[in-house]
Scaffold this motif. Structure first.
Motif, PDB file in Angstrom:
ATOM      1  N   ILE A  26      -6.745   0.770  -3.261  1.00  0.00           N
ATOM      2  CA  ILE A  26      -7.330   1.203  -1.989  1.00  0.00           C
ATOM      3  C   ILE A  26      -8.583   0.385  -1.673  1.00  0.00           C
ATOM      4  CG2 ILE A  26      -8.554   3.121  -0.898  1.00  0.00           C
ATOM      5  CD1 ILE A  26      -5.472   3.189  -0.840  1.00  0.00           C
ATOM      6  N   PHE A  27      -9.375   0.088  -2.701  1.00  0.00           N
ATOM      7  CA  PHE A  27     -10.580  -0.708  -2.448  1.00  0.00           C
ATOM      8  C   PHE A  27     -10.224  -2.170  -2.188  1.00  0.00           C
ATOM      9  CE2 PHE A  27     -12.660   3.051  -4.103  1.00  0.00           C
ATOM     10  CZ  PHE A  27     -13.723   3.134  -3.230  1.00  0.00           C
TER      11      PHE A  27
ATOM     12  N   LEU B 250      -8.380  -5.596   4.749  1.00  0.00           N
ATOM     13  CA  LEU B 250      -8.862  -5.157   6.060  1.00  0.00           C
ATOM     14  C   LEU B 250     -10.157  -5.867   6.429  1.00  0.00           C
ATOM     15  CD1 LEU B 250      -8.173  -1.320   6.230  1.00  0.00           C
ATOM     16  CD2 LEU B 250      -6.932  -3.175   7.309  1.00  0.00           C
TER      17      LEU B 250
ATOM     18  N   LEU C 139       0.941   4.013  -2.951  1.00  0.00           N
ATOM     19  CA  LEU C 139       0.534   5.394  -2.639  1.00  0.00           C
ATOM     20  C   LEU C 139       1.671   6.361  -2.961  1.00  0.00           C
ATOM     21  CD1 LEU C 139      -1.345   5.254   0.786  1.00  0.00           C
ATOM     22  CD2 LEU C 139      -2.273   5.904  -1.426  1.00  0.00           C
TER      23      LEU C 139
ATOM     24  N   THR D 127       0.826  -1.207   0.000  1.00  0.00           N
ATOM     25  CA  THR D 127       0.000   0.000   0.000  1.00  0.00           C
ATOM     26  C   THR D 127       0.858   1.254   0.000  1.00  0.00           C
ATOM     27  OG1 THR D 127      -1.615  -1.248   1.272  1.00  0.00           O
ATOM     28  CG2 THR D 127      -1.934   1.123   1.158  1.00  0.00           C
ATOM     29  N   ILE D 128       1.882   1.261   0.874  1.00  0.00           N
ATOM     30  CA  ILE D 128       2.745   2.450   0.953  1.00  0.00           C
ATOM     31  C   ILE D 128       3.500   2.647  -0.359  1.00  0.00           C
ATOM     32  CG2 ILE D 128       4.767   3.415   2.117  1.00  0.00           C
ATOM     33  CD1 ILE D 128       3.715   1.953   4.653  1.00  0.00           C
TER      34      ILE D 128
ATOM     35  N   TYR E 101      -7.423  -3.121  -0.750  1.00  0.00           N
ATOM     36  CA  TYR E 101      -6.873  -3.041   0.603  1.00  0.00           C
ATOM     37  C   TYR E 101      -7.989  -3.007   1.641  1.00  0.00           C
ATOM     38  CZ  TYR E 101      -4.871  -0.386   4.553  1.00  0.00           C
ATOM     39  OH  TYR E 101      -4.509   0.068   5.794  1.00  0.00           O
ATOM     40  N   THR E 102      -9.031  -2.203   1.366  1.00  0.00           N
ATOM     41  CA  THR E 102     -10.116  -2.053   2.337  1.00  0.00           C
ATOM     42  C   THR E 102     -11.045  -3.257   2.332  1.00  0.00           C
ATOM     43  OG1 THR E 102     -10.051   0.325   1.962  1.00  0.00           O
ATOM     44  CG2 THR E 102     -12.014  -0.551   3.032  1.00  0.00           C
ATOM     45  N   PHE E 103     -11.523  -3.623   1.139  1.00  0.00           N
ATOM     46  CA  PHE E 103     -12.606  -4.599   1.065  1.00  0.00           C
ATOM     47  C   PHE E 103     -12.086  -6.030   1.123  1.00  0.00           C
ATOM     48  CE2 PHE E 103     -16.046  -6.920  -1.153  1.00  0.00           C
ATOM     49  CZ  PHE E 103     -17.048  -6.627  -0.249  1.00  0.00           C
TER      50      PHE E 103
ATOM     51  N   ASP F 171      -4.144   3.009  -8.308  1.00  0.00           N
ATOM     52  CA  ASP F 171      -4.019   3.289  -6.888  1.00  0.00           C
ATOM     53  C   ASP F 171      -5.401   3.263  -6.227  1.00  0.00           C
ATOM     54  OD1 ASP F 171      -2.381   3.953  -4.679  1.00  0.00           O
ATOM     55  OD2 ASP F 171      -3.198   5.967  -4.754  1.00  0.00           O
ATOM     56  N   ILE F 172      -6.397   3.854  -6.892  1.00  0.00           N
ATOM     57  CA  ILE F 172      -7.759   3.853  -6.342  1.00  0.00           C
ATOM     58  C   ILE F 172      -8.273   2.424  -6.212  1.00  0.00           C
ATOM     59  CG2 ILE F 172     -10.143   4.526  -6.807  1.00  0.00           C
ATOM     60  CD1 ILE F 172      -9.085   7.039  -8.121  1.00  0.00           C
TER      61      ILE F 172
ATOM     62  N   HIS G 274      -2.861   6.498 -11.314  1.00  0.00           N
ATOM     63  CA  HIS G 274      -3.688   6.925 -10.172  1.00  0.00           C
ATOM     64  C   HIS G 274      -4.933   6.061 -10.066  1.00  0.00           C
ATOM     65  CE1 HIS G 274      -1.112  10.280  -9.624  1.00  0.00           C
ATOM     66  NE2 HIS G 274      -1.493  10.904 -10.721  1.00  0.00           N
ATOM     67  N   PHE G 275      -5.476   5.682 -11.227  1.00  0.00           N
ATOM     68  CA  PHE G 275      -6.660   4.822 -11.221  1.00  0.00           C
ATOM     69  C   PHE G 275      -6.334   3.485 -10.543  1.00  0.00           C
ATOM     70  CE2 PHE G 275      -8.744   1.270 -13.416  1.00  0.00           C
ATOM     71  CZ  PHE G 275     -10.040   1.472 -12.980  1.00  0.00           C
TER      72      PHE G 275
END
Lengths: 126, 206
Positions: free
Chosen positions: B193-194, B201, B78, B74-75, B196-198, B189-190, B186-187
């Motif tokens: 993020i999902f 996490l 980002l 993730t880091i 990583y979250t869904f 990356d977005i 960037h897309f």
């Protein structure tokens, strides 16, 4: 060159009394002397990422509430990436990318949201 | 009354990637591609949402995932999103060396991301958690793997852009190519993020 034919910027043109209703068509770009927005965006994305991480690892909320909160954080971060780095509102005129983007977010939310929703009825499916 | 616009006569500068009409319309076209890519990932996320509890005899998400490598990935991603953002910033200033430098940093960070992800997948496979194991792992591998394939493609794309920049410098055409590449990055990356979250996490919420 007479006064009437002197080139004017689009900014000035759309400030004419007649053309004020067309201001959504004027070119729109940001210029910065220092990449402040990018640096703030990077710090913001790190805060959102680690915020979600610590919320989950410390189990601060019941599961469903926790998932909702971290999904909201993810949406914030997506908006941040789109706004800061992808220059989403910039364009030579109207930012045409906005219309299909709104539409596809609607479709994607429907697809994923409905899938999650239908899986809540565990007893009915099996 | 018709008044010549300063933008058309070149007295007021648009950013270089938008300056040429034909190149500018290609940026809009690239947004349309990203829109369809959202649909690909939306269908893969839907599949994962349905399949993630079907672990059969295999490991559950909570048993399988280690957050250490995930946070590293993730880091890295980002930060690479930030560095290509700086690249575009310097491109608009016309500084080709700064642009190429930030693009090289982006490529290295992206390679670090892909390397960590491959190492993660190999570790899973050694534990017997392949995409044959369960519906959950099939959905997981195809979702995360599709994203990883996108990133891998992006790395090779950036390398071709570096050659073009070295040969031609910043022209309306190369600038448009770098700009669409940055949109793509960037897309991704977005999307990450999902994931990583869904996926990651969410797997740790028991």
């Amino acid at each position: 060159m007479s006064e009437a034919t002197k080139p004017i910027t689009a900014e000035e043109a759309y400030n004419n009394e007649n053309d004020k209703v067309l201001r959504f068509l004027k070119p729109r770009f940001h210029e910065e002397a220092f990449p402040t927005i990018q640096i703030l965006g990077y710090i913001g994305s790190l805060i959102l990422t680690f915020g979600a991480y610590f919320l989950v690892m410390n189990h601060v909320l019941p599961p469903v509430a926790l998932l909702s909160v971290i999904l909201v954080l993810a949406v914030f971060q997506a908006a941040l990436q789109l706004g800061v780095f992808m220059h989403i509102r910039e364009g030579r005129g109207l930012a045409w990318q906005l219309i299909p983007l709104y539409f596809v977010f609607f479709v994607a939310l429907g697809m994923v949201g409905m899938s999650i929703w239908i899986m809540l009825f565990k007893s009915g499916v099996s | 009354m018709s008044v010549p616009l300063a933008e058309k006569t070149g007295q007021h500068q648009l950013p270089i990637e938008f300056a040429d009409e034909k190149e500018s319309i290609k940026i809009t076209g690239f947004w349309m591609f990203l829109v369809t890519d959202v649909l690909i990932f939306a269908s893969l996320f839907s599949t994962y949402a349905v399949m993630r509890t079907s672990v059969a005899m295999g490991p559950t998400p909570d048993q399988l995932f280690h957050m250490g490598p995930v946070m590293l990935e993730t880091i890295l991603l980002l930060t690479s999103s930030f560095t290509i953002g700086l690249g575009v910033y310097f491109m608009r200033k016309g500084q080709v060396r700064a642009l190429m430098g930030w693009m090289i940093v982006t490529i290295l960070l992206g390679a670090g991301f892909v390397g960590t992800e491959i190492h993660d997948f190999v570790t899973f496979a050694q534990q017997g958690a392949t995409w044959h194991t369960s519906a959950f792992l099939s959905a997981f591998d195809i979702l995360v793997g599709t994203h990883g394939a996108h990133v891998t493609f992006g790395i090779f794309w950036a390398i071709t852009l570096l050659f073009q920049l070295r040969k031609r410098g910043i022209t309306p055409q190369t600038a448009r190519k770098v700009y669409t590449y940055s949109l793509y990055w960037h897309f991704l990356d977005i999307v990450w993020i999902f994931i990583y979250t869904f996926v990651y996490l969410n797997g740790k919420i028991v």
